[in-house]
Scaffold this motif. Structure first.
Motif, PDB file in Angstrom:
ATOM      1  N   VAL A 171       5.541   3.902  13.188  1.00 30.82           N
ATOM      2  CA  VAL A 171       4.294   3.345  13.000  1.00 30.82           C
ATOM      3  C   VAL A 171       3.327   4.490  12.165  1.00 30.82           C
ATOM      4  CG1 VAL A 171       2.468   2.642  14.207  1.00 30.82           C
ATOM      5  CG2 VAL A 171       4.686   1.677  14.887  1.00 30.82           C
ATOM      6  N   ARG A 172       3.325   5.847  12.949  1.00 32.92           N
ATOM      7  CA  ARG A 172       2.360   6.612  12.168  1.00 32.92           C
ATOM      8  C   ARG A 172       2.906   7.160  10.917  1.00 32.92           C
ATOM      9  NH1 ARG A 172       3.128  11.088  16.466  1.00 32.92           N
ATOM     10  NH2 ARG A 172       4.827   9.629  17.018  1.00 32.92           N
ATOM     11  N   SER A 173       4.289   6.801  10.626  1.00 32.54           N
ATOM     12  CA  SER A 173       4.748   7.181   9.023  1.00 32.54           C
ATOM     13  C   SER A 173       4.442   6.121   8.252  1.00 32.54           C
ATOM     14  CB  SER A 173       6.326   7.194   9.202  1.00 32.54           C
ATOM     15  OG  SER A 173       6.828   6.058   9.866  1.00 32.54           O
ATOM     16  N   ILE A 174       4.225   4.785   8.831  1.00 32.52           N
ATOM     17  CA  ILE A 174       3.562   4.036   7.796  1.00 32.52           C
ATOM     18  C   ILE A 174       2.177   4.354   7.279  1.00 32.52           C
ATOM     19  CG2 ILE A 174       2.403   1.545   7.798  1.00 32.52           C
ATOM     20  CD1 ILE A 174       4.938   0.518   9.459  1.00 32.52           C
ATOM     21  N   THR A 175       1.402   4.657   8.253  1.00 31.16           N
ATOM     22  CA  THR A 175      -0.028   5.244   7.910  1.00 31.16           C
ATOM     23  C   THR A 175       0.200   6.463   7.006  1.00 31.16           C
ATOM     24  OG1 THR A 175      -0.379   4.327  10.146  1.00 31.16           O
ATOM     25  CG2 THR A 175      -2.114   5.912   8.874  1.00 31.16           C
TER      26      THR A 175
ATOM     27  N   ASN B  71       8.267   4.715   4.183  1.00 30.24           N
ATOM     28  CA  ASN B  71       8.363   4.798   5.317  1.00 30.24           C
ATOM     29  C   ASN B  71       9.965   4.682   5.874  1.00 30.24           C
ATOM     30  OD1 ASN B  71       7.800   4.559   8.438  1.00 30.24           O
ATOM     31  ND2 ASN B  71       8.244   2.390   8.105  1.00 30.24           N
ATOM     32  N   ILE B  72      10.143   5.594   7.000  1.00 29.55           N
ATOM     33  CA  ILE B  72      11.698   5.437   7.563  1.00 29.55           C
ATOM     34  C   ILE B  72      11.592   4.310   8.607  1.00 29.55           C
ATOM     35  CG2 ILE B  72      13.606   6.831   8.356  1.00 29.55           C
ATOM     36  CD1 ILE B  72      12.449   9.236   6.967  1.00 29.55           C
TER      37      ILE B  72
ATOM     38  N   ALA C 182       0.698  -1.329  -0.070  1.00 26.06           N
ATOM     39  CA  ALA C 182       0.028   0.083  -0.046  1.00 26.06           C
ATOM     40  C   ALA C 182       0.751   1.105   0.042  1.00 26.06           C
ATOM     41  CB  ALA C 182      -0.976  -0.021   1.121  1.00 26.06           C
ATOM     42  N   TYR C 183       2.084   1.102   0.010  1.00 28.84           N
ATOM     43  CA  TYR C 183       2.891   2.329  -0.053  1.00 28.84           C
ATOM     44  C   TYR C 183       4.345   1.900  -0.985  1.00 28.84           C
ATOM     45  CZ  TYR C 183       4.842   1.027   4.461  1.00 28.84           C
ATOM     46  OH  TYR C 183       5.432   0.366   5.378  1.00 28.84           O
ATOM     47  N   ALA C 184       5.291   2.793  -1.098  1.00 29.49           N
ATOM     48  CA  ALA C 184       6.162   2.541  -2.142  1.00 29.49           C
ATOM     49  C   ALA C 184       7.368   1.534  -1.354  1.00 29.49           C
ATOM     50  CB  ALA C 184       7.068   3.722  -2.456  1.00 29.49           C
ATOM     51  N   GLY C 185       7.496   1.747   0.041  1.00 25.67           N
ATOM     52  CA  GLY C 185       8.553   0.576   0.632  1.00 25.67           C
ATOM     53  C   GLY C 185       9.052   1.395   1.873  1.00 25.67           C
ATOM     54  N   ASN C 186       9.857   0.686   2.668  1.00 22.12           N
ATOM     55  CA  ASN C 186      10.352   0.917   3.959  1.00 22.12           C
ATOM     56  C   ASN C 186      11.843   1.124   3.269  1.00 22.12           C
ATOM     57  OD1 ASN C 186       8.167   0.397   5.696  1.00 22.12           O
ATOM     58  ND2 ASN C 186       8.475  -1.738   4.962  1.00 22.12           N
ATOM     59  N   VAL C 187      12.490   2.315   3.938  1.00 21.33           N
ATOM     60  CA  VAL C 187      13.988   2.559   3.892  1.00 21.33           C
ATOM     61  C   VAL C 187      14.545   2.843   5.420  1.00 21.33           C
ATOM     62  CG1 VAL C 187      13.679   3.607   1.757  1.00 21.33           C
ATOM     63  CG2 VAL C 187      13.418   5.122   3.601  1.00 21.33           C
TER      64      VAL C 187
ATOM     65  N   LEU D 173       8.920  10.407   8.483  1.00 20.71           N
ATOM     66  CA  LEU D 173       9.475  10.119   9.769  1.00 20.71           C
ATOM     67  C   LEU D 173       8.494  10.379  10.786  1.00 20.71           C
ATOM     68  CD1 LEU D 173      12.337   9.591  11.027  1.00 20.71           C
ATOM     69  CD2 LEU D 173      12.437  12.068  11.266  1.00 20.71           C
ATOM     70  N   CYS D 174       8.602   9.230  11.631  1.00 18.88           N
ATOM     71  CA  CYS D 174       7.788   9.698  13.177  1.00 18.88           C
ATOM     72  C   CYS D 174       8.688   9.178  14.194  1.00 18.88           C
ATOM     73  CB  CYS D 174       6.618   8.855  12.929  1.00 18.88           C
ATOM     74  SG  CYS D 174       6.353   7.079  13.190  1.00 18.88           S
TER      75      CYS D 174
END
Length: 136
Positions: free
Chosen positions: A87-91, A105-106, A9-14, A82-83
């Motif tokens: 967690v919030r940054s995923i949303t 998401n970072i 549901a989003y580009a990815g985690n970095v 960045l959060c």
């Protein structure tokens, strides 16, 4: 780890390091989705766009989030979110994707993962890894 981990549901985690690299090279906009109080008390990243996902009192949704995000990130650009803990940054990354942006998401957030005593700031995260930040 300087690669993108796939996400749903989003580009990815970095990693914080890759996000910082993209941001400093002008390849991404760094969006800090923590509350104003968190940035004030814990520290902030100079030059990041401060755009709270939720805000005190009561951690209510920021009604300006969509509009302000679209104003901060060019239509063809990418955003790294960045959060505090990642967690919030995923949303927020999911929401940015719904708005048509390339959003990541970072991992570990600003303060990193909690240790055995539930303290943050000692196991990963933007600040622990020595990336740019300041205290008010």
């Amino acid at each position: 780890m300087l690669q993108v981990q796939p996400a749903e549901a989003y580009a990815g985690n970095v990693s914080p390091e890759l996000a910082c690299q993209w941001w400093q090279a002008g390849q991404a906009v760094l969006i800090d989705v923590r509350s104003d109080a968190e940035r004030e008390w814990v520290g902030f990243v100079p030059g990041a766009v401060a755009l709270a996902w939720k805000q005190w009192p009561g951690m209510a949704m920021n009604p300006q989030f969509d509009e302000d995000l679209k104003a901060a990130v060019p239509a063809s650009g990418k955003a790294v979110m960045l959060c505090r803990s990642g967690v919030r940054s995923i949303t927020a990354a999911k929401r940015a994707t719904e708005l048509g942006l390339e959003a990541y998401n970072i991992l570990e957030g600003f303060e990193g993962d909690p240790d055995a005593e539930a303290h943050r700031g000692v196991r990963g995260g933007w600040r622990f890894r020595g990336l740019p930040w300041r205290q008010h």
